[in-house]
Design a protein around this motif. Sequence first.
Motif, PDB file in Angstrom:
ATOM      1  N   ALA A   1       0.856  -1.443   0.065  1.00 25.06           N
ATOM      2  CA  ALA A   1       0.009  -0.018  -0.093  1.00 25.06           C
ATOM      3  C   ALA A   1       0.858   1.260   0.200  1.00 25.06           C
ATOM      4  O   ALA A   1       1.282   1.607   1.063  1.00 25.06           O
ATOM      5  CB  ALA A   1      -0.907   0.037   1.348  1.00 25.06           C
ATOM      6  N   PRO A   2       1.461   1.865  -1.156  1.00 23.05           N
ATOM      7  CA  PRO A   2       1.895   2.867  -1.173  1.00 23.05           C
ATOM      8  C   PRO A   2       1.272   4.269  -0.716  1.00 23.05           C
ATOM      9  O   PRO A   2      -0.110   4.258  -0.606  1.00 23.05           O
ATOM     10  CB  PRO A   2       2.346   3.223  -2.623  1.00 23.05           C
ATOM     11  N   CYS A   3       2.078   5.208  -0.190  1.00 23.19           N
ATOM     12  CA  CYS A   3       1.419   6.330   0.686  1.00 23.19           C
ATOM     13  C   CYS A   3       0.492   7.179  -0.591  1.00 23.19           C
ATOM     14  O   CYS A   3       0.552   7.317  -1.604  1.00 23.19           O
ATOM     15  CB  CYS A   3       2.513   7.208   0.923  1.00 23.19           C
ATOM     16  N   THR A   4      -0.536   7.921   0.099  1.00 21.75           N
ATOM     17  CA  THR A   4      -1.269   8.604  -0.515  1.00 21.75           C
ATOM     18  C   THR A   4      -1.377  10.297  -0.041  1.00 21.75           C
ATOM     19  O   THR A   4      -0.261  10.906  -0.494  1.00 21.75           O
ATOM     20  CB  THR A   4      -2.925   8.163  -0.478  1.00 21.75           C
ATOM     21  N   ALA A   5      -2.024  10.677   1.067  1.00 24.27           N
ATOM     22  CA  ALA A   5      -1.885  11.859   1.369  1.00 24.27           C
ATOM     23  C   ALA A   5      -0.724  12.655   1.843  1.00 24.27           C
ATOM     24  O   ALA A   5      -0.449  13.737   1.937  1.00 24.27           O
ATOM     25  CB  ALA A   5      -3.321  11.979   2.655  1.00 24.27           C
ATOM     26  N   MET A   6      -0.161  11.727   2.805  1.00 23.97           N
ATOM     27  CA  MET A   6       1.361  12.345   3.321  1.00 23.97           C
ATOM     28  C   MET A   6       2.270  12.583   2.238  1.00 23.97           C
ATOM     29  O   MET A   6       2.962  13.367   2.660  1.00 23.97           O
ATOM     30  CB  MET A   6       1.837  11.358   4.309  1.00 23.97           C
ATOM     31  N   VAL A   7       2.037  12.162   1.156  1.00 25.83           N
ATOM     32  CA  VAL A   7       3.187  12.083   0.083  1.00 25.83           C
ATOM     33  C   VAL A   7       2.958  13.865  -0.240  1.00 25.83           C
ATOM     34  O   VAL A   7       4.036  14.475  -0.685  1.00 25.83           O
ATOM     35  CB  VAL A   7       2.779  11.467  -1.225  1.00 25.83           C
ATOM     36  N   PHE A   8       1.798  14.382  -0.357  1.00 22.44           N
ATOM     37  CA  PHE A   8       1.623  15.885  -0.486  1.00 22.44           C
ATOM     38  C   PHE A   8       2.594  16.761   0.521  1.00 22.44           C
ATOM     39  O   PHE A   8       2.945  17.568  -0.036  1.00 22.44           O
ATOM     40  CB  PHE A   8       0.266  16.199  -0.353  1.00 22.44           C
ATOM     41  N   VAL A   9       2.636  16.201   1.691  1.00 24.35           N
ATOM     42  CA  VAL A   9       3.635  16.734   2.811  1.00 24.35           C
ATOM     43  C   VAL A   9       4.909  16.703   2.400  1.00 24.35           C
ATOM     44  O   VAL A   9       5.770  17.466   2.106  1.00 24.35           O
ATOM     45  CB  VAL A   9       3.250  15.956   4.180  1.00 24.35           C
ATOM     46  N   TRP A  10       5.390  15.177   2.281  1.00 20.77           N
ATOM     47  CA  TRP A  10       6.700  15.048   1.772  1.00 20.77           C
ATOM     48  C   TRP A  10       7.183  15.766   0.415  1.00 20.77           C
ATOM     49  O   TRP A  10       8.233  16.364   0.416  1.00 20.77           O
ATOM     50  CB  TRP A  10       7.023  13.779   1.551  1.00 20.77           C
ATOM     51  N   SER A  11       6.185  16.024  -0.345  1.00 21.58           N
ATOM     52  CA  SER A  11       6.444  16.773  -1.680  1.00 21.58           C
ATOM     53  C   SER A  11       6.693  18.247  -1.410  1.00 21.58           C
ATOM     54  O   SER A  11       7.580  18.869  -1.992  1.00 21.58           O
ATOM     55  CB  SER A  11       5.410  16.661  -2.651  1.00 21.58           C
ATOM     56  N   LYS A  12       5.841  18.811  -0.668  1.00 23.06           N
ATOM     57  CA  LYS A  12       6.085  20.142  -0.316  1.00 23.06           C
ATOM     58  C   LYS A  12       7.364  20.639   0.244  1.00 23.06           C
ATOM     59  O   LYS A  12       7.901  21.454   0.118  1.00 23.06           O
ATOM     60  CB  LYS A  12       4.937  20.571   0.629  1.00 23.06           C
ATOM     61  N   LEU A  13       7.626  19.494   1.382  1.00 24.15           N
ATOM     62  CA  LEU A  13       8.978  19.836   2.108  1.00 24.15           C
ATOM     63  C   LEU A  13      10.279  19.835   1.285  1.00 24.15           C
ATOM     64  O   LEU A  13      11.086  20.196   1.474  1.00 24.15           O
ATOM     65  CB  LEU A  13       9.280  18.775   3.240  1.00 24.15           C
ATOM     66  N   THR A  14      10.068  18.914  -0.065  1.00 18.95           N
ATOM     67  CA  THR A  14      11.200  18.847  -0.764  1.00 18.95           C
ATOM     68  C   THR A  14      11.036  20.003  -2.111  1.00 18.95           C
ATOM     69  O   THR A  14      11.595  19.643  -3.343  1.00 18.95           O
ATOM     70  CB  THR A  14      11.261  17.438  -1.494  1.00 18.95           C
ATOM     71  N   ARG A  15      10.007  20.622  -2.205  1.00 23.12           N
ATOM     72  CA  ARG A  15       9.792  21.499  -3.167  1.00 23.12           C
ATOM     73  C   ARG A  15       9.501  20.988  -4.452  1.00 23.12           C
ATOM     74  O   ARG A  15       9.894  21.335  -5.457  1.00 23.12           O
ATOM     75  CB  ARG A  15      10.768  22.649  -3.382  1.00 23.12           C
ATOM     76  N   GLY A  16       8.697  20.089  -4.211  1.00 26.70           N
ATOM     77  CA  GLY A  16       8.079  19.127  -5.401  1.00 26.70           C
ATOM     78  C   GLY A  16       7.236  19.687  -6.358  1.00 26.70           C
ATOM     79  O   GLY A  16       6.619  20.610  -5.657  1.00 26.70           O
TER      80      GLY A  16
END
Length: 348
Positions: free
Chosen positions: A130-145
């Motif tokens: 089960a790959p991540c869903t919602a929290m990826v938006f957080v990690w993406s934001k923190l890495t300026r994705g």
Amino acid sequence: MKKTNGIGFFEKNLTFWVLICMVIGIFIGKYFPSIPEWLGKFEFYNVSIPTTILLWIMIYPMMLKIDFKSIKDIGKNPKGLFITWFVNWIIKPLSMYLISSLFFFIIYKGFINKELASEYLAGAVLLGAAPCTAMVFVWSKLTRGDSAYTLVQVASNDLIILIAYIPIVSFLLKVGNINIPWGTLLLSIVLFIVVPLVLSMVTRSIIIKNKGEDYLNKTFIPAFDKYTMMGLLLTLIIIFSFQGQKILDQPVNIILIAIPLIIQTLFIFAITFFMAYLAKLPFSIAAPCSMIGASNFFELSVAVSISLFGLLSGATLTTVVGVLVEVPVMLALVKFANSMENKFNRKW
């Protein structure tokens, strides 16, 4: 909820809250055992009704964040998507199975029995598929994705979960000689993916039509934040109230479970990050591409584990340990990824 560097205070300190819930749950289980006994009576086809309601409170708002219309942009920079799909749906489930089997059945052979090892393996498989869903938006934001691209990645993975999760989980558990009721597994997917997915799509459509997308993203969805937090904390307390005696009897098992889960996370991040580098992806795509595979959709894993194996199982404990280690490990990977940004954005 106050934000710190792009991540909410609650999410940033999730490990601490899980530990607090563990203490409260164990206390309830030991001194007020009638509470988990009473909650255990509310089941439907082996699915806990109280935890189902709480898990819906968590999963539904997450699904609301996903705009499935973004799928139309799936052809833009497809290399990143191919890497995401390949790692998430082929490498990740298999590597989780192999790493967990190595630790639970071989390295830990003198510490845990075979039956408990099988339960821990089952929980690890549910996490790995089960790959991540919602929290990826957080990690993406923190890495300026690239937020738009991250949305496509998440949306496509959520749709793949609908058709791939059951076959992958059932195959790997069968390889591990772990019997699962197919009907309960199918019911779990319907309850914890199909139902909230359909409801979120209908809700998005109605809200956007009547109030606009700005209202949806800035007012409607954020209003669920405190309820999402409450749902997660109460679910954890219930789980630990059932698991309390097991944890008191074998507290070191939490650490034993955490080690292969952390190694799996680091491995998946490393292989995805390296593949993205070789594919010459820009950092704004490579970083979230690596994060979505490294982290897990732990809400779904916990839900399915409870349905398949029960609140008392080692499988459910394993999925909860996944929640425990997720945030600190992912924050460390965010820091590492950001330190490597100049390696991606060089001239080829």
